[in-house]
Scaffold this motif. Sequence first.
Motif, PDB file in Angstrom:
ATOM      1  N   PHE A 178       0.862  -1.474   0.326  1.00 22.18           N
ATOM      2  CA  PHE A 178      -0.364  -0.004   0.354  1.00 22.18           C
ATOM      3  C   PHE A 178       1.052   1.238  -0.388  1.00 22.18           C
ATOM      4  O   PHE A 178       0.850   2.110  -1.067  1.00 22.18           O
ATOM      5  CB  PHE A 178      -0.882  -0.001   0.835  1.00 22.18           C
ATOM      6  N   GLU A 179       1.773   1.581   0.456  1.00 18.54           N
ATOM      7  CA  GLU A 179       3.331   2.401   1.278  1.00 18.54           C
ATOM      8  C   GLU A 179       3.723   2.808  -0.572  1.00 18.54           C
ATOM      9  O   GLU A 179       3.851   3.665  -1.130  1.00 18.54           O
ATOM     10  CB  GLU A 179       4.084   2.376   1.954  1.00 18.54           C
ATOM     11  N   LEU A 180       2.852   1.652  -1.537  1.00 20.82           N
ATOM     12  CA  LEU A 180       4.131   1.799  -2.545  1.00 20.82           C
ATOM     13  C   LEU A 180       3.758   2.291  -3.455  1.00 20.82           C
ATOM     14  O   LEU A 180       3.948   2.999  -4.950  1.00 20.82           O
ATOM     15  CB  LEU A 180       4.570   0.873  -3.345  1.00 20.82           C
ATOM     16  N   LEU A 181       2.621   2.353  -3.717  1.00 27.58           N
ATOM     17  CA  LEU A 181       1.623   2.257  -4.265  1.00 27.58           C
ATOM     18  C   LEU A 181       1.364   4.530  -5.425  1.00 27.58           C
ATOM     19  O   LEU A 181       1.698   4.597  -5.922  1.00 27.58           O
ATOM     20  CB  LEU A 181      -0.008   2.315  -4.335  1.00 27.58           C
ATOM     21  N   PRO A 182       1.475   5.287  -4.311  1.00 25.83           N
ATOM     22  CA  PRO A 182       1.873   6.647  -4.643  1.00 25.83           C
ATOM     23  C   PRO A 182       3.197   6.920  -4.704  1.00 25.83           C
ATOM     24  O   PRO A 182       2.840   8.107  -4.988  1.00 25.83           O
ATOM     25  CB  PRO A 182       1.705   7.222  -2.771  1.00 25.83           C
ATOM     26  N   THR A 183       3.812   5.809  -4.540  1.00 21.47           N
ATOM     27  CA  THR A 183       6.045   6.191  -5.731  1.00 21.47           C
ATOM     28  C   THR A 183       5.618   6.144  -7.372  1.00 21.47           C
ATOM     29  O   THR A 183       6.650   6.622  -7.380  1.00 21.47           O
ATOM     30  CB  THR A 183       6.403   5.689  -4.713  1.00 21.47           C
ATOM     31  N   LEU A 184       4.382   5.382  -7.455  1.00 21.53           N
ATOM     32  CA  LEU A 184       4.745   4.588  -8.788  1.00 21.53           C
ATOM     33  C   LEU A 184       4.804   5.779  -9.461  1.00 21.53           C
ATOM     34  O   LEU A 184       4.830   5.741 -10.636  1.00 21.53           O
ATOM     35  CB  LEU A 184       3.736   3.550  -8.814  1.00 21.53           C
ATOM     36  N   GLY A 185       3.730   6.893  -9.191  1.00 22.25           N
ATOM     37  CA  GLY A 185       2.888   7.802 -10.687  1.00 22.25           C
ATOM     38  C   GLY A 185       2.137   7.668 -11.439  1.00 22.25           C
ATOM     39  O   GLY A 185       1.960   8.280 -12.558  1.00 22.25           O
ATOM     40  N   VAL A 186       0.992   6.577 -10.862  1.00 25.38           N
ATOM     41  CA  VAL A 186       0.746   6.263 -12.264  1.00 25.38           C
ATOM     42  C   VAL A 186      -0.828   6.954 -12.003  1.00 25.38           C
ATOM     43  O   VAL A 186      -1.046   7.823 -11.089  1.00 25.38           O
ATOM     44  CB  VAL A 186      -0.050   4.930 -11.426  1.00 25.38           C
ATOM     45  N   SER A 187      -1.656   7.095 -13.049  1.00 28.16           N
ATOM     46  CA  SER A 187      -2.785   8.325 -13.216  1.00 28.16           C
ATOM     47  C   SER A 187      -3.832   7.716 -11.621  1.00 28.16           C
ATOM     48  O   SER A 187      -3.824   6.714 -11.331  1.00 28.16           O
ATOM     49  CB  SER A 187      -3.736   7.856 -14.116  1.00 28.16           C
ATOM     50  N   THR A 188      -4.727   8.476 -11.857  1.00 26.46           N
ATOM     51  CA  THR A 188      -5.539   8.378 -10.550  1.00 26.46           C
ATOM     52  C   THR A 188      -6.466   7.400 -10.680  1.00 26.46           C
ATOM     53  O   THR A 188      -7.205   6.917  -9.697  1.00 26.46           O
ATOM     54  CB  THR A 188      -6.602   9.527 -10.614  1.00 26.46           C
ATOM     55  N   GLU A 189      -6.991   7.142 -12.258  1.00 28.55           N
ATOM     56  CA  GLU A 189      -7.787   5.626 -12.284  1.00 28.55           C
ATOM     57  C   GLU A 189      -7.157   4.765 -12.027  1.00 28.55           C
ATOM     58  O   GLU A 189      -7.510   3.674 -10.796  1.00 28.55           O
ATOM     59  CB  GLU A 189      -8.405   6.222 -13.658  1.00 28.55           C
TER      60      GLU A 189
END
Length: 452
Positions: free
Chosen positions: A117-128
């Motif tokens: 879960f902590e990794l996701l915000p660091t990946l720069g993926v789209s909001t969708e």
Amino acid sequence: MHPDLRRDLLALLRNKHLAPLLEDLHASLARNGEPKGRVEIRSRDEADALQDLIGKWVEPGRTIGVRDIDERLREQTVFHCSLDEAIELHRGAPIPRPKEERARRIANRERAVRQCFELLPTLGVSTEAYARVVGWMHAGEPELRADATRWGDQALLEGIRAVALAFHRLPAPGAPPVYLAELANQVTGNAHGLDAGKPAHALLIRALAFTFPETAAREERGSAAWKLNLLSAAGIARDPISVRVDTFGLDGDTPYLRELRREGIDRPFTLNTLAEIGGDVRAWRNVAFVVENPTVLAALIKHVRQFVPDNHPTLICTNGNLNLADKALLDALVQRGAHLFYGGDFDAKGLEIAALVLARYPGAASPWRMTMDDYRDALRTEGGALEPGALDRAARTFPALAAEIAARGQAAHQEGLIPALTRDLSRFVLEGVTPPQSTDPPGESLRSVHRP
């Protein structure tokens, strides 16, 4: 402990008469995690050996508390060690404690999932993409914990990274598909990183099943068709060649399409072919007849070959659920002004495919021979029994028909309508009359005339 005391303690513990008792003590400590319970003294030799160790005689056949042995080792011997330490010295290994091991495994799993879960915000993926992946992860946390145990923390983390990056790269509706190997190379650095058997593949398929629940419900979970349909729903093709759509009577201005019509040849088109000629294909008279089953397509082709090739109607077979080649061709035809008439089986899958076609091409697609009267005609052939509730999803698009089929509890096959389907094609070729369109007034008969 001083080396001399350690040597003396080992000598006492290696007394062969003490071995069964030490096994009982080891099992008790492993089971309870602390000195607890009682152990039996079986023989005089064992009693003598225990007395040498802790300075207390126990009558053979009687029991002694494990905590009593531990306290005597700590307080009334020169060794001043716990029973745990003595057993571990004797065995040369730590005592396994299931409760502690389980607690450690649970903590490790929780830490692994938290890191995902902590990794996701660091990946720069789209909001969708972020919303879809994090929603799936929250819903599937128990599975992720099991994955952490099965694959290890790092493999799970890398798999989640691959899924999030893959969702970020999924094509928009109507856009060209992406190919699995190319996508894998982009999100894992390895063209085989999303192959079956890899953690990232399993995670991607589960995430797609969460994202496209109705697609996931159409096939047996875990089957090859189930996985293929989920990839197709996301716009992911295994490769440009293996996915195909079967066609007959396509129209177009290129030499290849003109030659196909002139020779009256049926032809499977792959994604690779459609990428080359998809912008040139048209339906004859801007009408395409689409069927679910290859047996039906073969019968219709045989029928229309009685007409000259210039008057061959456009026929398409999806071979079941729409794959990416089916969608690419139908998209191209509709974009060039075609109206689609879709006919399929009178079962859950057939109605759901029809509903998908109607929803994908609103105003440009109509059911073909899928009324209650057609269902009753098709029942003249043998059909399979239906499970209760099988038609619930289809009832949203075909409420009356689904209710009729559910009431009878029997599916019917499109093959039973071949005579009626061929009559419709003859009428279309000879008179320019199509079946009713979805935009016709309610109750309009099959003989409604639509001049292309």
